[in-house]
Structures are given as structure tokens and as C-alpha cells.
Motif scaffolding. Structure first.
Motif, PDB file in Angstrom:
ATOM      1  N   ARG A  95       0.862  -1.190   0.000  1.00  0.00           N
ATOM      2  CA  ARG A  95       0.000   0.000   0.000  1.00  0.00           C
ATOM      3  C   ARG A  95       0.894   1.234   0.000  1.00  0.00           C
ATOM      4  O   ARG A  95       1.829   1.339   0.787  1.00  0.00           O
ATOM      5  CB  ARG A  95      -0.906  -0.001   1.215  1.00  0.00           C
ATOM      6  CG  ARG A  95      -1.840   1.202   1.264  1.00  0.00           C
ATOM      7  CD  ARG A  95      -2.973   0.971   2.236  1.00  0.00           C
ATOM      8  NE  ARG A  95      -3.745   2.170   2.446  1.00  0.00           N
ATOM      9  CZ  ARG A  95      -4.666   2.649   1.610  1.00  0.00           C
ATOM     10  NH1 ARG A  95      -4.903   2.019   0.487  1.00  0.00           N
ATOM     11  NH2 ARG A  95      -5.339   3.750   1.883  1.00  0.00           N
TER      12      ARG A  95
ATOM     13  N   ARG B  51      -7.467   3.085  -5.781  1.00  0.00           N
ATOM     14  CA  ARG B  51      -7.826   3.336  -4.386  1.00  0.00           C
ATOM     15  C   ARG B  51      -8.050   2.058  -3.595  1.00  0.00           C
ATOM     16  O   ARG B  51      -7.986   2.062  -2.373  1.00  0.00           O
ATOM     17  CB  ARG B  51      -9.086   4.198  -4.302  1.00  0.00           C
ATOM     18  CG  ARG B  51      -8.830   5.645  -4.637  1.00  0.00           C
ATOM     19  CD  ARG B  51     -10.026   6.531  -4.384  1.00  0.00           C
ATOM     20  NE  ARG B  51     -10.396   6.498  -2.969  1.00  0.00           N
ATOM     21  CZ  ARG B  51     -11.605   6.179  -2.527  1.00  0.00           C
ATOM     22  NH1 ARG B  51     -12.580   5.886  -3.352  1.00  0.00           N
ATOM     23  NH2 ARG B  51     -11.865   6.195  -1.239  1.00  0.00           N
TER      24      ARG B  51
ATOM     25  N   LEU C 167       1.316   5.678  -0.896  1.00  0.00           N
ATOM     26  CA  LEU C 167       0.841   7.010  -1.260  1.00  0.00           C
ATOM     27  C   LEU C 167       1.385   7.271  -2.655  1.00  0.00           C
ATOM     28  O   LEU C 167       2.595   7.260  -2.874  1.00  0.00           O
ATOM     29  CB  LEU C 167       1.368   8.062  -0.279  1.00  0.00           C
ATOM     30  CG  LEU C 167       1.148   9.519  -0.658  1.00  0.00           C
ATOM     31  CD1 LEU C 167      -0.342   9.855  -0.700  1.00  0.00           C
ATOM     32  CD2 LEU C 167       1.875  10.433   0.322  1.00  0.00           C
TER      33      LEU C 167
ATOM     34  N   HIS D  20      -4.100   1.538  -2.877  1.00  0.00           N
ATOM     35  CA  HIS D  20      -3.204   2.672  -2.678  1.00  0.00           C
ATOM     36  C   HIS D  20      -3.993   3.940  -2.346  1.00  0.00           C
ATOM     37  O   HIS D  20      -5.205   3.970  -2.447  1.00  0.00           O
ATOM     38  CB  HIS D  20      -2.368   2.911  -3.941  1.00  0.00           C
ATOM     39  CG  HIS D  20      -1.600   1.716  -4.377  1.00  0.00           C
ATOM     40  ND1 HIS D  20      -0.523   1.220  -3.675  1.00  0.00           N
ATOM     41  CD2 HIS D  20      -1.749   0.894  -5.445  1.00  0.00           C
ATOM     42  CE1 HIS D  20      -0.037   0.158  -4.286  1.00  0.00           C
ATOM     43  NE2 HIS D  20      -0.768  -0.064  -5.370  1.00  0.00           N
ATOM     44  N   LEU D  21      -3.251   4.976  -1.995  1.00  0.00           N
ATOM     45  CA  LEU D  21      -3.842   6.284  -1.759  1.00  0.00           C
ATOM     46  C   LEU D  21      -3.331   7.224  -2.861  1.00  0.00           C
ATOM     47  O   LEU D  21      -2.245   7.784  -2.747  1.00  0.00           O
ATOM     48  CB  LEU D  21      -3.455   6.815  -0.380  1.00  0.00           C
ATOM     49  CG  LEU D  21      -3.963   8.210  -0.030  1.00  0.00           C
ATOM     50  CD1 LEU D  21      -5.483   8.262  -0.066  1.00  0.00           C
ATOM     51  CD2 LEU D  21      -3.444   8.627   1.326  1.00  0.00           C
TER      52      LEU D  21
END
Length: 178
Positions: free
Chosen positions: A80, A106, A82, A109-110
């Protein structure tokens, strides 16, 4: 400095800060396909890899295949993360595929879309027109601003954070009022 220069400076500063606090950081430069990829890693040598990868990056007007970009990230970035995606959001036809693909990331991940404002376009869109040519320039600039606003709204509705930074010439180009 160009918008690309501001984006590179921001990416390098963010990478430097991330590596200083022990975070893993990587880089993906993408247009119609992958131009540079530095898998996520830690430490000062990782920062040097990113710096080296960004050294020869040049602006391109190539069509960006955002679907292929999302597939590449899903296949190569397992943890995961950013994801800061620097994009110009030039026009609706180029940017709407971004608005369709980023939300799919999403799940794991962000994603954050970082775009640089264009002070010249903003000034043209708001300025007074003294002749017919300036009327057309003002209309085109206003249309471009409206398309950017539409894409930013679609990204936001899809749960993707959007950060618009000013390309004002300061160290990062970020405008705290934006």
C-alpha cells in the motif's frame, strides 16, 4: 521554470523528506509508456537513483495511457502506497481517462493528483479583452479552466485527493492559498 521543472523539484523534495524519515520512496515517469521506473526503496542511495532517473526527463505532448499506467502500478507496486501523480490536466479529452483510472487504484493505494496551476491561462481567462483576438484568447482560456475544474471535480467525487499547486517560482511552487 517550466511546469515540469516545478513538478521535478517538488518530487525530489518529497523524495528527500521521505527517505530522511525512513519511508520507502520510488518513481515512475510515464507518458504513452513507462519512461523511467525506480522501484520503492529506502536510503540515500535510493534518492540518488531517483535524482539520476529524473535528470534527463523532458516534457512531451504524447498521449498518456492512464489505463496502462494503472496496470503497471498494480503489477509492480505491491505494498500500500501514497501515489503522488503529477499531471498537467491540460484538457478534458486527455484528463478524463485519468479520472477514470485513478479511483481504481484506491482499492490498494492512496492516489493524490498534483497539478500545477497556470497563472497565464488564469490571467487570460479573467482579463479584459481590448480587441477581437483577445476575446478569442479569453474564451479559450476560460474553456480550458472550465475543463480543468470538471476533471478536478470528477477526481474528487471519485475519492481521489487533488492538490493544485501554484507555479509561482518559489522553491516548491505550492501556493498555500490554493
Amino acid at each position: 521554470l517550466s511546469k515540469l521543472d516545478h513538478a521535478i523539484h517538488a518530487a525530489l523534495l518529497l523524495a528527500w523528506v521521505a527517505q530522511r524519515v525512513g519511508d520507502r520512496v520510488g518513481l515512475l515517469v510515464f507518458a504513452q509508456d513507462v519512461l523511467r521506473f525506480v522501484p520503492p526503496g529506502r536510503g540515500h542511495t535510493q534518492y540518488l537513483r531517483i535524482l539520476d532517473a529524473l535528470y534527463a526527463v523532458e516534457a512531451s505532448d504524447a498521449y498518456v495511457d492512464f489505463r496502462a499506467l494503472a496496470e503497471f502500478v498494480r503489477a509492480r507496486v505491491s505494498r500500500r502506497s501514497l501515489l503522488l501523480l503529477f499531471s498537467d490536466l491540460l484538457d478534458e479529452s486527455q484528463a478524463l481517462p485519468l479520472a477514470a483510472e485513478l479511483p481504481k487504484l484506491r482499492k490498494k493505494h492512496l492516489p493524490v493528483c498534483v497539478t500545477l496551476s497556470d497563472p497565464v491561462t488564469e490571467e487570460l481567462a479573467r482579463g479584459r479583452a481590448a480587441d477581437v483576438e483577445q476575446v478569442y484568447l479569453r474564451a479559450a482560456a476560460a474553456d480550458l479552466m472550465a475543463e480543468r475544474a470538471l476533471v478536478k471535480a470528477q477526481l474528487t467525487r471519485a475519492g481521489v485527493a487533488v492538490l493544485e499547486a501554484g507555479a509561482s517560482g518559489d522553491s516548491l511552487g505550492f501556493d498555500p492559498k490554493a
